[in-house]
Design an enzyme around this catalytic site. Structure first.
Site, PDB file in Angstrom:
ATOM      1  N   HIS A 115       1.122  -1.242   0.179  1.00 35.73           N
ATOM      2  CA  HIS A 115      -0.011   0.035  -0.083  1.00 35.73           C
ATOM      3  C   HIS A 115       0.884   1.179   0.045  1.00 35.73           C
ATOM      4  CE1 HIS A 115      -2.902   2.915   2.176  1.00 35.73           C
ATOM      5  NE2 HIS A 115      -3.448   2.841   0.840  1.00 35.73           N
ATOM      6  N   CYS A 134      -0.702   0.548   9.498  1.00 32.41           N
ATOM      7  CA  CYS A 134      -0.691   1.753   9.007  1.00 32.41           C
ATOM      8  C   CYS A 134      -1.944   1.972   8.564  1.00 32.41           C
ATOM      9  CB  CYS A 134       0.339   1.973   7.965  1.00 32.41           C
ATOM     10  SG  CYS A 134       1.937   2.266   8.694  1.00 32.41           S
ATOM     11  N   HIS A 135      -2.580   1.389   7.709  1.00 32.67           N
ATOM     12  CA  HIS A 135      -3.937   1.436   7.135  1.00 32.67           C
ATOM     13  C   HIS A 135      -4.880   0.074   7.172  1.00 32.67           C
ATOM     14  CE1 HIS A 135      -1.150   4.159   5.222  1.00 32.67           C
ATOM     15  NE2 HIS A 135      -2.014   4.996   5.708  1.00 32.67           N
ATOM     16  N   GLY A 136      -4.388  -0.745   8.061  1.00 33.36           N
ATOM     17  CA  GLY A 136      -5.277  -2.066   8.188  1.00 33.36           C
ATOM     18  C   GLY A 136      -5.234  -3.061   7.068  1.00 33.36           C
ATOM     19  N   PRO A 149      -6.466  -1.746   1.978  1.00 31.32           N
ATOM     20  CA  PRO A 149      -6.283  -1.200   0.935  1.00 31.32           C
ATOM     21  C   PRO A 149      -4.987  -1.675   0.013  1.00 31.32           C
ATOM     22  CG  PRO A 149      -5.469  -0.061   2.918  1.00 31.32           C
ATOM     23  CD  PRO A 149      -6.120  -1.126   3.606  1.00 31.32           C
TER      24      PRO A 149
END
Lengths: 170, 286, 427
Positions: A115, A134-136, A149
């Protein structure tokens, strides 16, 4: 006065001069740009050898290669079976586990989330493999993106077993 | 103007010639031999470089480091051009320090292509201590660090002689015709047959001196061939460009052309005088 | 800037009325230049090229160089061996410095020959001397960075000179070093300042050109030209093309050194890593600093040597007032011309002597050369201005051409034809 000189001939000379000059200028600028590319000492460090004789089943080690973390995991039988059983249709980035781990016991991946580049954490996430905080993004036991993501699976670098205890990466 | 130009060119030439005399008062009557790399079209003799490497490894490496060379240089273009496998094998013969490992310790491991050449001593002081108070210099850029370059190195290696009568030499000091002051702390490193060349060439002192010098020149300037190749193309290009630029400049200037302008100016002046003489208005001729 | 320049498009007018860059560009293009300039006038453009080249290659080298005594020498070997085209960047930068000074000396001697330093161009000249001083400081510090033997010992010798200053000398030297000898603090600050000074030089060059554009260029005949007449030509395209021609010749010489003789202008000892325990047998600066080095060592006292060395440059600043001649160009000064060439020879001789040990005949000649240098500026020039019988000056810069025999007769003939009158008498 002299403007009546044949314009064709005069322009040809100037055009030729400009063109030849521009070629020279471009050739001169190239080294100024290329010097910022990786130099030969950096390119020479593009491979590294790792001794994996001490890695037990079910354990992961992390080594540095080209400045990036490499996850080397000695997978358990369950993890291997789980990875092989996944239907490719369920994958955002379909890839067979056997294509990712030639020797299924050993998984070698670049530990950088596809990502935005954070380092995923081991033994975390819904697939009990890797999870990027960080963003799953959730990765499975083959390092494939399952949820979140990240667009693609964790990258598999070029590597080979030079003997049963040593992996050469790069 | 031509006189001025000639004077200036003479001046600049004198400067260049006189300023190159930086060398101290030593014997500069070097032994001459044909170097494959001299001149603008010179290239390195690959076989000579490979033999030169062998001389370095078997004769010199015990005392002299080449710390700025990497093992991969042995297989790169423009040098001895060993195959990658040969270079890897050469590297693997030597050990270099690596670490710290997971236990925090430094350890030795076989060298790889990416490593710099192993050094005979860990630092300068150790080298001096092991060599009777003299430092065997690192040879990475030795050919550039000595006035006379290749000729000097070659002559020095072949320049060992009996000292002339009455010449005082301490223990461990030898007489050499080309060393500054004629005293050198290195004993003659080369003698006929001291090594066996792997390519079968006869290992005379002159042959080895030539090969190791060629190797050291390459070590100092590994991109020499590439420099000359590029330089040749660049100078030819610039001469072509100069011709075009000069012709363009002449063409541009012919529009103004000082001769034409002066003639016109003078004509205008005369015309003005003549028409005024006639009692006419110079602007309208009426 | 006489007439107001109106750009063509509305957008260009909007921009130019807020920041007159287009007007500036127009001024530079149309700038009236005397039409009789010879090729010695192309060196200003050449020098600008040199500065840009040094800055560009310098910044690139700075991407790879490590300013620490433990790594400096090795980082430059890394540049030469590993960095793509690193050897090219390094050799262009090192030889570029020599070419920069070659060009600046030609530029300065052009000024001396043609009287370009005379009123109203005194400030241009003084700015030039300051630029020259900054160039020398930049080159000196740059030479220290490779941390070779000459780098280290040259730095030691020159920084030690400051200790000759009475009372404060030692403190100043310690302050310069950042320690008790040339060492790592000295290297790192020289790196920072070497990076900085060229940008100061750049600013001064803007002022130098600005000051030049007020009176306009001098010319080989030394007579003022009428600005917007046929005695001048617009800078573009005429002088631009001439400058480019000269620049290409200069680049050929420059790149010949870079590709085929990159180390001939340098000193082999600088390929030996700096060793504070071993002094080279002859410490010499780069060739372009040698004349000053010779003057420094010609004077028997340490402080005296320093004073005379700086005085040699300071006397240049006084030049517009030392030369009292009403005639600008040496073309019309037959006696001064001879002394000009003696000065050129003296400077070259001093340069040669600067590389020799300061003893015996070399020392004697250095003293004679130094004496002549100061006598030339402080005694000869003022006297010559008063007593030299100069050649008659032409009325305008075109006159020498019109004075060509036969040309006037030709036009008398044409005029007579127009009038139908007798050629000889205009009756």
């Amino acid at each position: 006065m002299s403007k009546e000189l044949k314009p064709k001939r005069r322009d040809f000379l100037f055009t030729t001069t400009y063109t030849i000059g521009a070629v020279g200028l471009a050739a001169a600028i190239w080294p100024l740009v290329d010097q910022m590319n990786p130099d030969s000492s950096v390119k020479a460090l593009s491979t590294t050898e790792v001794d994996v004789s001490n890695v037990e089943v079910g354990k992961t080690i992390t080594v540095l290669w080209r400045g990036k973390p490499i996850f080397i995991r000695r997978r358990t039988k369950e993890e291997i079976e789980e990875a092989a059983a996944v239907d490719l249709k369920d994958l955002k980035d379909p890839e067979k586990d056997s294509d990712r781990a030639k020797n299924p016991e050993w998984l070698v991946m670049v530990g950088v989330c596809t990502h935005l580049g954070c380092v995923p954490l081991d033994n975390k996430g819904e697939y009990k493999a890797w999870f990027c905080p960080c963003h799953g993004s959730h990765y499975d036991t083959s390092g494939r993106i399952r949820k979140g993501p990240a667009p693609t699976n964790l990258e598999i670098p070029k590597y080979e077993f030079v003997d049963s205890n040593t992996i050469k990466i790069g | 103007m031509l006189v001025l130009l000639n004077r200036v060119i003479l001046t600049i030439s004198l400067c260049i010639i006189s300023y190159s005399s930086f060398a101290e008062e030593i014997n500069t009557n070097y032994l001459k031999t044909k170097w494959s790399f001299s001149g603008i079209f010179g290239t390195f003799d690959r076989a000579s470089l490979q033999r030169g490497y062998q001389v370095y490894q078997e004769v010199c490496a015990g005392c002299h480091s080449v710390q700025h060379l990497s093992y991969r240089n042995l297989s790169e273009k423009g040098g001895p051009e060993f195959t990658v496998e040969e270079a890897k094998a050469i590297a693997a013969q030597f050990e270099v320090e690596d670490g710290p490992n997971a236990d925090g310790e430094m350890f030795m491991r076989p060298a790889r292509l990416s490593d710099k050449f192993a050094k005979p001593y860990p630092n300068v002081q150790a080298s001096i201590a092991a060599n009777g108070g003299a430092y065997p210099p690192d040879m990475s850029v030795l050919a550039k660090a000595r006035a006379g370059g290749a000729d000097y190195l070659y002559s020095l290696l072949l320049g060992y002689e009996e000292a002339p009568a009455g010449f005082e030499l301490d223990d461990g000091v030898y007489y050499n015709k080309y060393m500054a002051g004629n005293k050198i702390k290195m004993s003659a490193p080369l003698s006929d047959g001291i090594i066996d060349y792997s390519d079968g060439t006869q290992s005379t002192t002159e042959q080895m001196a030539k090969d190791i010098t060629t190797f050291l020149v390459w070590a100092s300037e590994p991109h020499l061939e590439s420099q000359h190749r590029m330089g040749f193309k660049v100078i030819i290009y610039l001469i072509v460009l100069l011709t075009l630029v000069y012709m363009s400049k002449q063409k541009v200037w012919s529009r103004f052309g000082s001769k034409n302008e002066d003639k016109e100016e003078a004509f205008d002046k005369v015309e003005k005088v003549v028409t005024e003489y006639e009692g006419e208005d110079p602007k309208t001729f009426k | 800037m006489s007439e107001k320049y109106i750009p063509k498009s509305k957008l260009a007018q909007w921009f130019d009325s807020r920041l007159p860059l287009l007007s500036l560009s127009h001024h530079l293009k149309e700038y009236p230049t005397p039409k009789n300039l010879n090729y010695w006038w192309t060196f200003g453009g050449i020098l600008t090229f040199c500065l840009i080249t040094q800055i560009v290659t310098g910044i690139i080298l700075g991407m790879h160089y490590v300013a620490h005594t433990d790594h400096a020498f090795a980082s430059i070997e890394h540049i030469m061996r590993d960095v793509n085209y690193g050897w090219l960047m390094r050799y262009v930068h090192a030889n570029g410095a020599s070419m920069f000074f070659l060009a600046v000396y030609i530029h300065i001697f052009r000024g001396l020959f043609y009287g370009s330093y005379k009123a109203p161009r005194e400030i241009i000249w003084i700015l030039g001397v300051i630029i020259y001083l900054l160039m020398m400081a930049t080159a000196f510090m740059g030479y220290v960075l490779p941390w070779g033997q000459m780098s280290f010992w040259g730095a030691t010798v020159i920084t030690n000179l400051f200790s000759a200053i009475p009372f404060v000398g030692e403190s100043i030297t310690t302050w310069l070093w950042g320690g008790y000898s040339v060492d790592n603090p000295t290297l790192t600050r020289f790196y920072a300042l070497h990076y900085l000074l060229p940008f100061l030089i750049f600013g001064l060059i803007i002022l130098h050109i600005w000051a030049l554009h007020v009176p306009g260029n001098n010319n080989p005949v030394g007579i003022d030209v009428k600005k917007n007449s046929n005695e001048t030509m617009p800078f573009h395209p005429y002088m631009v093309m001439k400058d480019i021609t000269a620049l290409v010749v200069f680049i050929i010489i420059f790149l010949w050194f870079v590709f085929f003789a990159p180390n001939v202008l340098g000193h082999p000892d600088n390929y030996i890593e700096a060793n504070p325990l071993v002094t080279p047998s002859h410490i010499v600066p780069e060739w372009y600093l040698l004349p000053f080095y010779a003057i420094l060592r010609a004077i028997p006292s340490k402080l005296g040597g320093v004073i005379f060395m700086f005085a040699a440059i300071f006397v240049l600043i006084l030049l517009p007032w030392l030369d009292t001649s009403k005639v600008r160009s040496s073309v019309f000064r037959p006696i001064y011309r001879k002394f000009f060439w003696v000065l050129v020879g003296t400077v070259i001789l001093l340069g040669y002597l600067g590389a020799k040990p300061p003893e015996g005949i070399y020392l004697i000649l250095s003293r004679i050369g130094t004496a002549y240098y100061f006598i030339h500026f402080l005694v000869l020039l003022p006297l010559l201005g008063r007593y030299e019988k100069t050649d008659p000056l032409p009325m305008s810069i075109s006159d020498p051409v019109l004075n060509k025999p036969g040309l006037m007769d030709k036009f008398k003939k044409v005029a007579a034809q127009y009038e139908g009158e007798n050629v000889g008498s205009f009756k």
